[in-house]
Write a protein that holds these residues in place. Structure first.
Motif, mmCIF file in Angstrom:
data_model
loop_
_atom_site.group_PDB
_atom_site.id
_atom_site.type_symbol
_atom_site.label_atom_id
_atom_site.label_comp_id
_atom_site.label_asym_id
_atom_site.label_seq_id
_atom_site.Cartn_x
_atom_site.Cartn_y
_atom_site.Cartn_z
ATOM 1 N N ARG A 166 -0.106 -13.077 1.946
ATOM 2 C CA ARG A 166 -0.263 -11.626 2.035
ATOM 3 C C ARG A 166 0.716 -10.988 3.020
ATOM 4 N NH1 ARG A 166 -6.883 -11.671 2.510
ATOM 5 N NH2 ARG A 166 -7.348 -11.573 0.257
ATOM 6 N N THR B 225 8.040 -18.578 1.355
ATOM 7 C CA THR B 225 7.070 -17.981 0.425
ATOM 8 C C THR B 225 7.381 -18.275 -1.030
ATOM 9 O OG1 THR B 225 8.290 -15.884 0.241
ATOM 10 C CG2 THR B 225 6.659 -16.067 2.030
ATOM 11 N N ALA C 234 3.596 -9.975 -1.258
ATOM 12 C CA ALA C 234 3.502 -10.043 0.198
ATOM 13 C C ALA C 234 4.393 -8.990 0.852
ATOM 14 C CB ALA C 234 3.895 -11.434 0.684
#
Length: 379
Positions: A161, A208, A251
């Motif tokens: 997130r 990520t 994110a």
């Protein structure tokens, strides 16, 4: 592109200052740490005959030269490692690829998007001939960060997130620190943004697995003049940079880069927050990774220190027993190992020049956002 049958891979390194020394160390140690194709440190290239000669002797190169173009004509040179200031990357890397060499180019790929696009075109043509064009974002080869990437890929953090990334140094805090090529836009492209902010942004995307889709940015030049050889000289790049990045997986990342952060020496810090866990890392303690797992009972939750020195951790098969920590320079050896593996196996290497172009567009977006009052720039 087959390996030479009768000799080691010949390496030529262009540049012998800070990054050239780090890359020299990598080429010196890669064969001792890892199995792979043998290499010969053939030629160190620089502009100053006396200085490059001294550097070649000190760093263990067989020969030295001042004309990189002539070096590209040599049949005993297979890999060209580019460690020059950014404004020289495109010319050297493109010529090396066109001469049939494998190329490792330090980051950032170029100082501007047009140059990066030309480099990508040359790399794509070279890939069809079996050549490797690699980009040197070396922190991807820090074992703790490679392990962090594995944990994210395994789903241990759940949905990412939020990311916080900062790279802080203080070597320009003194207003009397002299001018250098890193403080001139024509040679460096940008300041803290491209020099160290590029590392932070690359890690956001690397860890990520997501790409930047939109940017808001702010730049600051806190000391506008520095002592030059002929008197005060205008600083034409940023001293510090801030950005908010929207990622294509949903994110949000905040990024800060500064060479004016008093007391911070080489602090690349990364924090990832997900639905099932969190990670944090600090380059100044580069063998440590902190992991929080929210799937255990809340009474047992808390950040746990992972000492990334086990044989099962990334790259540790080449190094020391458990608990015997690695240093900053070992990541460069790991990088050389991965490059040699890609050359020997005919496999893709990441990051490549296309990744460098994508990152350059993010840097350009930060600059454009700052110039337009911090508006959001979509990529």
């Amino acid at each position: 592109m087959p390996l030479p049958a009768d000799r080691p891979l010949g390496v030529a390194l262009v540049g012998y200052a800070f990054m050239g020394r780090a890359h020299s160390q990598a080429w010196r140690t890669v064969g001792a740490a890892f199995d792979g194709p043998p290499v010969a440190r053939k030629i160190l290239v620089g502009r100053d005959e006396e200085a490059v000669g001294e550097a070649a002797a000190r760093l263990g190169w067989e020969e030295h030269a001042t004309d990189w173009r002539a070096v590209l004509e040599r049949e005993d040179v297979d890999v060209v490692d580019v460690c020059t200031p950014g404004h020289l990357h495109a010319e050297i890397a493109i010529a090396a690829l066109e001469a049939g060499k494998h190329v490792l180019c330090e980051k950032p790929l170029a100082n501007d998007t047009a140059s990066a696009e030309r480099m990508v075109a040359a790399a794509e043509a070279a890939r069809a001939r079996g050549q490797v064009a690699a980009l040197g974002h070396t922190y991807r080869r820090v074992p703790a960060l490679a392990h962090a990437r594995d944990l994210v890929a395994q789903g241990r953090l759940g949905e990412i997130r939020q990311v916080r990334a900062s790279y802080l140094q203080d070597w320009l805090v003194d207003e009397q620190a002299p001018m250098s090529w890193r403080l001139r836009a024509e040679t460096a492209g940008s300041g803290a943004l491209g020099d160290i902010g590029s590392h932070a942004i690359d890690q956001v995307q690397f860890l990520t697995g997501q790409r930047v889709s939109a940017v808001r940015g702010r730049l600051a030049t806190m000391v506008p003049e520095r002592p030059g050889a002929d008197g005060p000289e205008q600083v034409t790049v940023d001293d510090a940079a801030w950005a908010t990045l929207e990622l294509d997986g949903g994110a949000i990342a905040s990024v800060e880069a500064s060479r004016m952060a008093t007391g911070r020496k080489n602090a690349l810090t990364l924090e990832l927050y997900g639905t099932r866990g969190a990670l944090r890392f600090d380059l100044e303690s580069l063998d440590e990774l902190w992991f929080l797992d929210t799937t255990v009972p809340v009474t047992e939750q808390g950040f746990s220190r992972i000492l990334v020195t086990e044989p099962e951790h990334p790259y540790l098969e080449g190094w020391w027993p458990q608990g015997h920590i690695l240093g900053w320079e070992n990541a460069f050896t790991n990088q050389a190992h991965d490059l040699l593996a890609a050359i020997a196996g005919g496999e893709a290497y990441a990051p490549d020049f296309a990744d460098g172009l994508a990152l350059q567009r993010v840097l350009d977006a930060v600059i454009a956002s700052d110039a337009d009052g911090g508006r959001t720039v979509t990529l």
